[in-house]
Design a protein around this motif. Structure first.
Motif, PDB file in Angstrom:
ATOM      1  N   MET A 165       0.851  -1.182   0.000  1.00 31.76           N
ATOM      2  CA  MET A 165       0.000   0.000   0.000  1.00 31.76           C
ATOM      3  C   MET A 165       0.891   1.237   0.000  1.00 31.76           C
ATOM      4  O   MET A 165       1.813   1.329   0.786  1.00 31.76           O
ATOM      5  CB  MET A 165      -0.883  -0.027   1.236  1.00 31.76           C
ATOM      6  N   SER A 166       0.630   2.172  -0.850  1.00 31.21           N
ATOM      7  CA  SER A 166       1.401   3.408  -0.900  1.00 31.21           C
ATOM      8  C   SER A 166       0.610   4.495  -0.178  1.00 31.21           C
ATOM      9  O   SER A 166      -0.071   5.298  -0.794  1.00 31.21           O
ATOM     10  CB  SER A 166       1.702   3.789  -2.332  1.00 31.21           C
ATOM     11  N   LEU A 167       0.728   4.486   1.108  1.00 28.46           N
ATOM     12  CA  LEU A 167      -0.051   5.366   1.963  1.00 28.46           C
ATOM     13  C   LEU A 167       0.164   6.842   1.636  1.00 28.46           C
ATOM     14  O   LEU A 167      -0.791   7.612   1.571  1.00 28.46           O
ATOM     15  CB  LEU A 167       0.300   5.084   3.433  1.00 28.46           C
ATOM     16  N   LEU A 168       1.404   7.230   1.419  1.00 22.62           N
ATOM     17  CA  LEU A 168       1.691   8.636   1.131  1.00 22.62           C
ATOM     18  C   LEU A 168       1.000   9.087  -0.148  1.00 22.62           C
ATOM     19  O   LEU A 168       0.384  10.153  -0.182  1.00 22.62           O
ATOM     20  CB  LEU A 168       3.203   8.871   1.046  1.00 22.62           C
ATOM     21  N   ASP A 169       1.072   8.273  -1.196  1.00 25.11           N
ATOM     22  CA  ASP A 169       0.411   8.638  -2.453  1.00 25.11           C
ATOM     23  C   ASP A 169      -1.095   8.769  -2.273  1.00 25.11           C
ATOM     24  O   ASP A 169      -1.717   9.688  -2.801  1.00 25.11           O
ATOM     25  CB  ASP A 169       0.697   7.602  -3.545  1.00 25.11           C
ATOM     26  N   ILE A 170      -1.691   7.859  -1.528  1.00 27.86           N
ATOM     27  CA  ILE A 170      -3.138   7.906  -1.292  1.00 27.86           C
ATOM     28  C   ILE A 170      -3.498   9.155  -0.491  1.00 27.86           C
ATOM     29  O   ILE A 170      -4.452   9.863  -0.816  1.00 27.86           O
ATOM     30  CB  ILE A 170      -3.617   6.628  -0.583  1.00 27.86           C
ATOM     31  N   TYR A 171      -2.708   9.441   0.538  1.00 27.16           N
ATOM     32  CA  TYR A 171      -2.969  10.625   1.363  1.00 27.16           C
ATOM     33  C   TYR A 171      -2.851  11.901   0.528  1.00 27.16           C
ATOM     34  O   TYR A 171      -3.712  12.784   0.599  1.00 27.16           O
ATOM     35  CB  TYR A 171      -2.001  10.673   2.550  1.00 27.16           C
ATOM     36  N   LEU A 172      -1.784  11.999  -0.249  1.00 29.18           N
ATOM     37  CA  LEU A 172      -1.610  13.185  -1.089  1.00 29.18           C
ATOM     38  C   LEU A 172      -2.718  13.289  -2.127  1.00 29.18           C
ATOM     39  O   LEU A 172      -3.219  14.376  -2.412  1.00 29.18           O
ATOM     40  CB  LEU A 172      -0.232  13.167  -1.760  1.00 29.18           C
ATOM     41  N   GLN A 173      -3.131  12.157  -2.678  1.00 26.19           N
ATOM     42  CA  GLN A 173      -4.207  12.154  -3.674  1.00 26.19           C
ATOM     43  C   GLN A 173      -5.495  12.693  -3.058  1.00 26.19           C
ATOM     44  O   GLN A 173      -6.208  13.467  -3.694  1.00 26.19           O
ATOM     45  CB  GLN A 173      -4.415  10.740  -4.206  1.00 26.19           C
ATOM     46  N   LYS A 174      -5.790  12.291  -1.837  1.00 26.33           N
ATOM     47  CA  LYS A 174      -7.003  12.781  -1.161  1.00 26.33           C
ATOM     48  C   LYS A 174      -6.945  14.291  -0.927  1.00 26.33           C
ATOM     49  O   LYS A 174      -7.974  14.937  -0.776  1.00 26.33           O
ATOM     50  CB  LYS A 174      -7.216  12.046   0.154  1.00 26.33           C
ATOM     51  N   ASN A 175      -5.730  14.826  -0.893  1.00 30.31           N
ATOM     52  CA  ASN A 175      -5.541  16.265  -0.708  1.00 30.31           C
ATOM     53  C   ASN A 175      -5.194  16.964  -2.029  1.00 30.31           C
ATOM     54  O   ASN A 175      -4.699  18.088  -2.026  1.00 30.31           O
ATOM     55  CB  ASN A 175      -4.445  16.517   0.331  1.00 30.31           C
ATOM     56  N   GLU A 176      -5.450  16.252  -3.140  1.00 26.88           N
ATOM     57  CA  GLU A 176      -5.254  16.780  -4.486  1.00 26.88           C
ATOM     58  C   GLU A 176      -3.821  17.243  -4.751  1.00 26.88           C
ATOM     59  O   GLU A 176      -3.579  18.269  -5.380  1.00 26.88           O
ATOM     60  CB  GLU A 176      -6.254  17.896  -4.775  1.00 26.88           C
ATOM     61  N   LYS A 177      -2.864  16.467  -4.256  1.00 24.08           N
ATOM     62  CA  LYS A 177      -1.436  16.729  -4.458  1.00 24.08           C
ATOM     63  C   LYS A 177      -0.746  15.445  -4.863  1.00 24.08           C
ATOM     64  O   LYS A 177      -1.311  14.358  -4.782  1.00 24.08           O
ATOM     65  CB  LYS A 177      -0.784  17.261  -3.171  1.00 24.08           C
ATOM     66  N   LYS A 178       0.508  15.564  -5.273  1.00 22.88           N
ATOM     67  CA  LYS A 178       1.359  14.423  -5.626  1.00 22.88           C
ATOM     68  C   LYS A 178       2.708  14.613  -4.947  1.00 22.88           C
ATOM     69  O   LYS A 178       3.016  15.697  -4.445  1.00 22.88           O
ATOM     70  CB  LYS A 178       1.539  14.326  -7.136  1.00 22.88           C
ATOM     71  N   ARG A 179       3.504  13.540  -4.965  1.00 24.94           N
ATOM     72  CA  ARG A 179       4.841  13.630  -4.367  1.00 24.94           C
ATOM     73  C   ARG A 179       5.656  14.749  -5.018  1.00 24.94           C
ATOM     74  O   ARG A 179       6.422  15.427  -4.353  1.00 24.94           O
ATOM     75  CB  ARG A 179       5.588  12.303  -4.507  1.00 24.94           C
ATOM     76  N   TYR A 180       5.465  14.925  -6.314  1.00 24.99           N
ATOM     77  CA  TYR A 180       6.198  15.981  -7.025  1.00 24.99           C
ATOM     78  C   TYR A 180       5.873  17.362  -6.438  1.00 24.99           C
ATOM     79  O   TYR A 180       6.744  18.221  -6.343  1.00 24.99           O
ATOM     80  CB  TYR A 180       5.887  15.950  -8.527  1.00 24.99           C
ATOM     81  N   ASP A 181       4.629  17.579  -6.043  1.00 26.30           N
ATOM     82  CA  ASP A 181       4.233  18.859  -5.441  1.00 26.30           C
ATOM     83  C   ASP A 181       4.985  19.108  -4.140  1.00 26.30           C
ATOM     84  O   ASP A 181       5.399  20.231  -3.856  1.00 26.30           O
ATOM     85  CB  ASP A 181       2.722  18.892  -5.183  1.00 26.30           C
ATOM     86  N   VAL A 182       5.155  18.041  -3.346  1.00 29.44           N
ATOM     87  CA  VAL A 182       5.900  18.161  -2.080  1.00 29.44           C
ATOM     88  C   VAL A 182       7.350  18.503  -2.389  1.00 29.44           C
ATOM     89  O   VAL A 182       7.944  19.393  -1.764  1.00 29.44           O
ATOM     90  CB  VAL A 182       5.801  16.868  -1.239  1.00 29.44           C
ATOM     91  N   PHE A 183       7.938  17.828  -3.356  1.00 25.85           N
ATOM     92  CA  PHE A 183       9.313  18.097  -3.764  1.00 25.85           C
ATOM     93  C   PHE A 183       9.458  19.551  -4.228  1.00 25.85           C
ATOM     94  O   PHE A 183      10.378  20.264  -3.827  1.00 25.85           O
ATOM     95  CB  PHE A 183       9.734  17.128  -4.872  1.00 25.85           C
ATOM     96  N   LYS A 184       8.555  19.972  -5.095  1.00 28.53           N
ATOM     97  CA  LYS A 184       8.621  21.312  -5.675  1.00 28.53           C
ATOM     98  C   LYS A 184       8.463  22.395  -4.602  1.00 28.53           C
ATOM     99  O   LYS A 184       9.152  23.408  -4.623  1.00 28.53           O
ATOM    100  CB  LYS A 184       7.534  21.449  -6.740  1.00 28.53           C
TER     101      LYS A 184
END
Length: 176
Positions: free
Chosen positions: A1-20
């Motif tokens: 399970m990719s918990l971080l991706d699911i959490y970010l998706q629920k908040n309309e973001k992606k890992r790239y957004d966190v990086f940026k």
């Protein structure tokens, strides 16, 4: 399970957004993606919180709650589905207009009874032979690469229609 991706998706973001937004490396985010929330570093939680405009405590509480729910990865398009397949999500929920396209793929799959009959009748050889044939078809197919990847990976999943707007994909191995 990719918990971080699911959490970010629920908040309309992606890992790239966190990086940026924060400069935290994508490799670090990728490494925590499949781990439990208790192993997330303070730096990671701070970066997620800053990106979402929430406090670290709120992010931690929401991540812990989500971890306990065992959530579905929600898919609305091919890009989302490729990410879910890459992460080997156990449960993928297909929603919206993309559901219609997935219904076509679902029609091409054999039922459990049909599959069992073929496998028993051929002593399992049909499974190996079918995979070889499908790989050859993919090799000479004119479909784009993303579609080929989806079709080859989707065979690992079973389809279950939840309602008129949603299809649940779940790994075949979860039935065993």
């Amino acid at each position: 399970m990719s918990l971080l991706d699911i959490y970010l998706q629920k908040n309309e973001k992606k890992r790239y957004d966190v990086f940026k937004e924060t400069g935290i490396s994508q490799q670090m985010l990728s490494s925590v993606n499949n781990k439990s929330v208790s192993s997330y570093s303070v730096k990671t939680l701070q970066a997620i919180a800053k990106t979402l405009g929430k406090s670290e405590g709120t992010v931690l509480d929401e991540l812990l709650r989500l971890e306990n729910e065992n959530p579905y990865f929600e898919v609305f398009n091919a890009e989302d589905l490729l990410l879910a397949l890459k992460n080997k999500e156990s449960y993928i929920l297909i929603k919206g207009e993309y559901k219609k396209e997935m219904e076509e793929l679902a029609k091409s799959q054999l039922s459990d009874t049909e599959t069992l009959g073929l496998e028993l009748g051929s002593a399992g050889l049909v499974t190996v032979l079918a995979e070889v044939i499908l790989q050859l078809v993919d090799l000479f197919s004119s479909k784009d690469d993303d579609k080929k990847k989806i079709e080859s990976q989707i065979r690992k999943y079973k389809f279950k229609k939840l309602n008129e707007n949603e299809i649940l994909l779940y790994l075949r191995q979860l039935d065993y």
